[in-house]
Design a protein around this motif. Sequence first.
Motif, PDB file in Angstrom:
ATOM      1  N   SER A  15      62.030  71.596  49.065  1.00  0.00           N
ATOM      2  CA  SER A  15      60.598  71.638  48.790  1.00  0.00           C
ATOM      3  C   SER A  15      59.775  71.614  50.075  1.00  0.00           C
ATOM      4  O   SER A  15      58.810  72.368  50.234  1.00  0.00           O
ATOM      5  CB  SER A  15      60.219  70.457  47.899  1.00  0.00           C
ATOM      6  N   ILE A  16      60.168  70.756  51.013  1.00  0.00           N
ATOM      7  CA  ILE A  16      59.437  70.668  52.285  1.00  0.00           C
ATOM      8  C   ILE A  16      59.543  71.965  53.077  1.00  0.00           C
ATOM      9  O   ILE A  16      58.559  72.449  53.650  1.00  0.00           O
ATOM     10  CB  ILE A  16      59.968  69.483  53.127  1.00  0.00           C
ATOM     11  N   LEU A  17      60.736  72.558  53.107  1.00  0.00           N
ATOM     12  CA  LEU A  17      60.971  73.734  53.942  1.00  0.00           C
ATOM     13  C   LEU A  17      60.537  75.042  53.277  1.00  0.00           C
ATOM     14  O   LEU A  17      60.138  75.991  53.964  1.00  0.00           O
ATOM     15  CB  LEU A  17      62.461  73.813  54.306  1.00  0.00           C
ATOM     16  N   PHE A  18      60.607  75.099  51.949  1.00  0.00           N
ATOM     17  CA  PHE A  18      60.289  76.334  51.242  1.00  0.00           C
ATOM     18  C   PHE A  18      58.791  76.497  51.002  1.00  0.00           C
ATOM     19  O   PHE A  18      58.267  77.629  50.976  1.00  0.00           O
ATOM     20  CB  PHE A  18      61.036  76.372  49.903  1.00  0.00           C
ATOM     21  N   THR A  19      58.075  75.392  50.859  1.00  0.00           N
ATOM     22  CA  THR A  19      56.643  75.463  50.561  1.00  0.00           C
ATOM     23  C   THR A  19      55.836  76.179  51.652  1.00  0.00           C
ATOM     24  O   THR A  19      54.954  76.993  51.329  1.00  0.00           O
ATOM     25  CB  THR A  19      56.071  74.057  50.305  1.00  0.00           C
ATOM     26  N   CYS A 246      58.991  66.768  44.009  1.00  0.00           N
ATOM     27  CA  CYS A 246      57.580  66.384  44.033  1.00  0.00           C
ATOM     28  C   CYS A 246      57.199  65.717  45.349  1.00  0.00           C
ATOM     29  O   CYS A 246      56.125  65.987  45.911  1.00  0.00           O
ATOM     30  CB  CYS A 246      57.276  65.442  42.865  1.00  0.00           C
ATOM     31  N   ILE A 247      58.085  64.863  45.856  1.00  0.00           N
ATOM     32  CA  ILE A 247      57.800  64.201  47.135  1.00  0.00           C
ATOM     33  C   ILE A 247      57.731  65.227  48.265  1.00  0.00           C
ATOM     34  O   ILE A 247      56.830  65.181  49.113  1.00  0.00           O
ATOM     35  CB  ILE A 247      58.882  63.140  47.425  1.00  0.00           C
ATOM     36  N   GLY A 248      58.676  66.178  48.283  1.00  0.00           N
ATOM     37  CA  GLY A 248      58.644  67.213  49.307  1.00  0.00           C
ATOM     38  C   GLY A 248      57.401  68.072  49.211  1.00  0.00           C
ATOM     39  O   GLY A 248      56.785  68.426  50.233  1.00  0.00           O
ATOM     40  N   PHE A 249      56.991  68.396  47.992  1.00  0.00           N
ATOM     41  CA  PHE A 249      55.794  69.215  47.806  1.00  0.00           C
ATOM     42  C   PHE A 249      54.547  68.473  48.266  1.00  0.00           C
ATOM     43  O   PHE A 249      53.596  69.080  48.786  1.00  0.00           O
ATOM     44  CB  PHE A 249      55.668  69.618  46.337  1.00  0.00           C
ATOM     45  N   LEU A 250      54.539  67.147  48.092  1.00  0.00           N
ATOM     46  CA  LEU A 250      53.381  66.349  48.512  1.00  0.00           C
ATOM     47  C   LEU A 250      53.130  66.440  50.016  1.00  0.00           C
ATOM     48  O   LEU A 250      52.005  66.206  50.474  1.00  0.00           O
ATOM     49  CB  LEU A 250      53.585  64.878  48.119  1.00  0.00           C
ATOM     50  N   TRP A 251      54.178  66.753  50.787  1.00  0.00           N
ATOM     51  CA  TRP A 251      54.002  66.903  52.239  1.00  0.00           C
ATOM     52  C   TRP A 251      52.919  67.933  52.544  1.00  0.00           C
ATOM     53  O   TRP A 251      52.181  67.810  53.516  1.00  0.00           O
ATOM     54  CB  TRP A 251      55.337  67.311  52.863  1.00  0.00           C
ATOM     55  N   TRP A 252      52.838  68.952  51.695  1.00  0.00           N
ATOM     56  CA  TRP A 252      51.865  70.030  51.899  1.00  0.00           C
ATOM     57  C   TRP A 252      50.699  69.980  50.914  1.00  0.00           C
ATOM     58  O   TRP A 252      49.659  70.601  51.138  1.00  0.00           O
ATOM     59  CB  TRP A 252      52.563  71.388  51.761  1.00  0.00           C
TER      60      TRP A 252
END
Length: 364
Positions: A15-19, A246-252
Motif C-alpha cells: 500500500s505504501i509503495l503502490f499508492t 489501510c495503515i499503508g494508505f494512510l501514509w498518503w
Amino acid sequence: MKSILFAAAVAMLVSILFTPYLIRVFSKQGFGQEIREEGPEGHKSKRGTPTMGGVAILVAMWSGYLVSHLVSAMSTPRGEAPTASGLLLLLLTSGLGLVGFLDDFIKIRRQRNLGLNKTAKLVGQLGVAVVFAILAMQFPDNSAVGLTPASDRLSFIGDIKVIEFGAIGFIVFCYLIVATWSNAVNFTDGLDGLAGGASAMVSGAYVVIAFWQFSNDCTRGIENGCFYVRDPLDVAVVAAAAMGACIGFLWWNAAPAKIFMGDTGSLALGGLVAGLSMVTRTEMLMIIIGGLFVVEMMSVVLQIAVFRTTRRRLFRMAPFHHHFELAGWAETTVIIRFWLLSGICAMFGLGVFYSEWLAAGGIR
C-alpha cells in the motif's frame, strides 16, 4: 500467527509503495476529486486531488493474503491453503470496490460530485450481496456438523439460536447488512484519513476476535468458551491484510491528503466490515466495534428525517464530522477526535466479546 504478521506487513508495504504510483497515474489522467458545492468552504481547495485510491487498498489486501499463504506453503509441509471464508471475504470486498470504482469513474467523466444514481448503486450492492449470501451458505467443512462460512441465524457473539432466517431470509438479511455497512463507511469518508484510520482499527479488532476464535475452536458453539465458526485463522489473515493496507494508505491519505480512497475504497471497506461480522458470527457486536460508522450513518438519517418533518436542520451539516467543521473545529482536530472515538468503540467491543466468552465458560 506468522501468517497474520506476514499478511499485515506485506499489505502495508504494498500500500505504501503502490499508492504513489497511482497518484502519478491518476494525476496524469486527470482523475481528480469533485467537491460538493454546499460543503465546507475549506474543502474547495481539495478539488482535483486524485481519487480512486481504494484500488491500492484492494491490491494490497490481495497481495498480503496471497503472499502470506505462499510463505506458509513454503515454510511448512502442510501450509495453510486459502479457505472459502477468506476468499469470500476478499470477493465481497472486491465486488463492492468495483461498484465504487464505477461510481468514482462516472463522477470524474461527468465532472460532478454525483456518480451512480441511488438505484444503480443499490442494484450493484444487491448483486454483490446476493452472490456472497448464496456462496456463504455453501462449502461445508469436514467437521461433523459441516460448518459453512456464514450462518442463517442472527448472531451477537455466536449464533442466537431462536432467531433463524432460513435461506431466503438470510439473502435479504445479508443484503441489508452489506448495504448498511458499505453506506456507513462511505458516509464516514469525508475527511482526510478518517475512514481509513477507523477501518484500520475495526480490522485490527477483528484480527484479535478471529484469532481468539481460532485459539478456542470447538464443535459446539460458544458453549464452555468454545466458538462455532469456520476458518477463523484465515479470517484473521484477511483482517490483518486489511489493517495493513489501510495503515499503508494512510501514509498518503492523512491530512493533507495526496490521494482519496473514493467510493472504490469506502464501499470496499464497508463490504469487508459486513463480511467480517457475518463469518465470525458477530453481526450485532459489530454495531459496537464499528460505532463511529453507526454514528456517521445515523447523523445522515436523522438529518433527513428532522428536515423533512420540521423543515429545520438538526446538525449544521451531515454527515456528523462536517457539523464540527462548521462549528469551527480544525479538520485535523475532528479527524483525531473521531479516530479516538473509533478506537474506544473497537476496544469496548473487544471487552464485550471477552466478557461474553468468560460468561460462556471460558478460562482466563
